[in-house]
Write a protein that holds these residues in place. Structure first.
Motif, PDB file in Angstrom:
ATOM      1  N   LYS A   1      -3.502   7.101  56.160  1.00 23.96           N
ATOM      2  CA  LYS A   1      -3.450   6.657  54.760  1.00 23.96           C
ATOM      3  C   LYS A   1      -4.869   6.638  54.205  1.00 23.96           C
ATOM      4  N   ARG A   2      -4.995   7.108  52.975  1.00 21.23           N
ATOM      5  CA  ARG A   2      -6.300   7.221  52.326  1.00 21.23           C
ATOM      6  C   ARG A   2      -6.442   6.076  51.329  1.00 21.23           C
ATOM      7  N   SER A   3      -7.217   5.049  51.710  1.00 17.14           N
ATOM      8  CA  SER A   3      -7.343   3.865  50.844  1.00 17.14           C
ATOM      9  C   SER A   3      -8.151   4.174  49.589  1.00 17.14           C
ATOM     10  N   TYR A   4      -9.084   5.085  49.701  1.00 18.57           N
ATOM     11  CA  TYR A   4      -9.890   5.468  48.537  1.00 18.57           C
ATOM     12  C   TYR A   4     -10.328   6.913  48.674  1.00 18.57           C
ATOM     13  N   GLU A   5     -10.847   7.451  47.557  1.00 18.37           N
ATOM     14  CA  GLU A   5     -11.320   8.846  47.542  1.00 18.37           C
ATOM     15  C   GLU A   5     -12.778   8.862  47.103  1.00 18.37           C
TER      16      GLU A   5
END
Ligand code: IYR
Length: 226
Positions: free
Chosen positions: A134-138
């Motif tokens: 899961k990508r919490s931020y970019e």
């Protein structure tokens, strides 16, 4: 195709095939019957599967809705036997600790019907391990952090679609959550904005494959009408 603008962003007209009551009843029943044949499997064959099939399955997973349409997931597909071995060894180390000291007696009792233990041979046998991050931020072009939204919910839904797509292809999977699973970030060399979410071995079932004889809840146990 008709288009319009809202807030300066393009919209396209959407239509969907609809069905008669009878057709809906049949389609719903058939889909339920088909989905109800899905089982979590722990005994895999090592028979290979075309990469293209896995890619199509992943595209299906990625049709899931997500917070602000950020699609906050990365599917890391492991086929390298060396890396699979590293993952198995690291997972078994954590699982052994869990089974032998971290899990409560009640938890261990609840797992008895599933027949699980700390041995995870499927992590080496299955032709692919799909590790969902899961990508919490970019990091956007401006090099600043941009938060994603409802990341856990979005990834959960995408994994549901993924499991359905795997089942639809005639393959089997296991939703495996070795705990803790930070070792996956390290072994797979993932960036800091990605956290391991789920480890899903995919393959054909082994020629001899056993699953627990357990039942699903019935409608009155899962649904209330208000
Ligand atoms: N992660 C462990 C234990 C386990 C936990 C639950 I909750 C399960 O539904 C199944 C297993 C394991 O994979 O064995």
């Amino acid at each position: 195709m008709p288009t319009k603008n809202i807030n300066g962003f393009p919209f396209v007209s959407y239509t969907k095939t609809t069905y008669t009551n009878n057709e809906m009843a049949n389609r719903s029943q058939e889909f339920y019957d088909w989905m109800d044949t899905r089982r979590s499997v722990r005994e895999f064959s090592d028979k290979p599967i075309d990469k293209e099939i896995i890619e199509t399955i992943l595209l299906t997973a990625s049709t899931a809705p997500s917070g602000a349409h950020k699609q906050p997931w990365t599917f890391c597909v492991v086929e390298d036997p060396e890396i699979k071995k590293q993952i198995r060894l690291a997972a078994e180390k954590e699982e052994k600790d869990s089974y032998e000291s971290r899990m409560t007696d009640e938890w261990l009792r609840d797992l008895l019907p599933l027949g699980t233990d700390w041995h995870k041979p499927f992590l080496e046998v299955a032709p692919y391990l799909i590790v969902v991050f899961k990508r919490s931020y970019e990091f956007e072009k401006d090099n600043r952090k941009h938060q994603n939204y409802y990341v856990t919910e979005s990834c959960g839904i995408a994994c549901g679609f993924l499991l359905a797509a795997i089942h639809n292809a005639g393959l089997v999977a296991l939703t495996h959550t070795p705990s803790p699973m930070n070792f996956l970030s390290k072994i797979l060399n993932r960036p800091a904005n990605e956290k391991p979410f789920l480890l899903i071995p995919v393959g054909y079932p082994a020629d001899e494959c056993w699953v627990p004889d357990i039942a699903r809840k019935n409608i009155s146990e899962i649904c209330v009408w208000i």
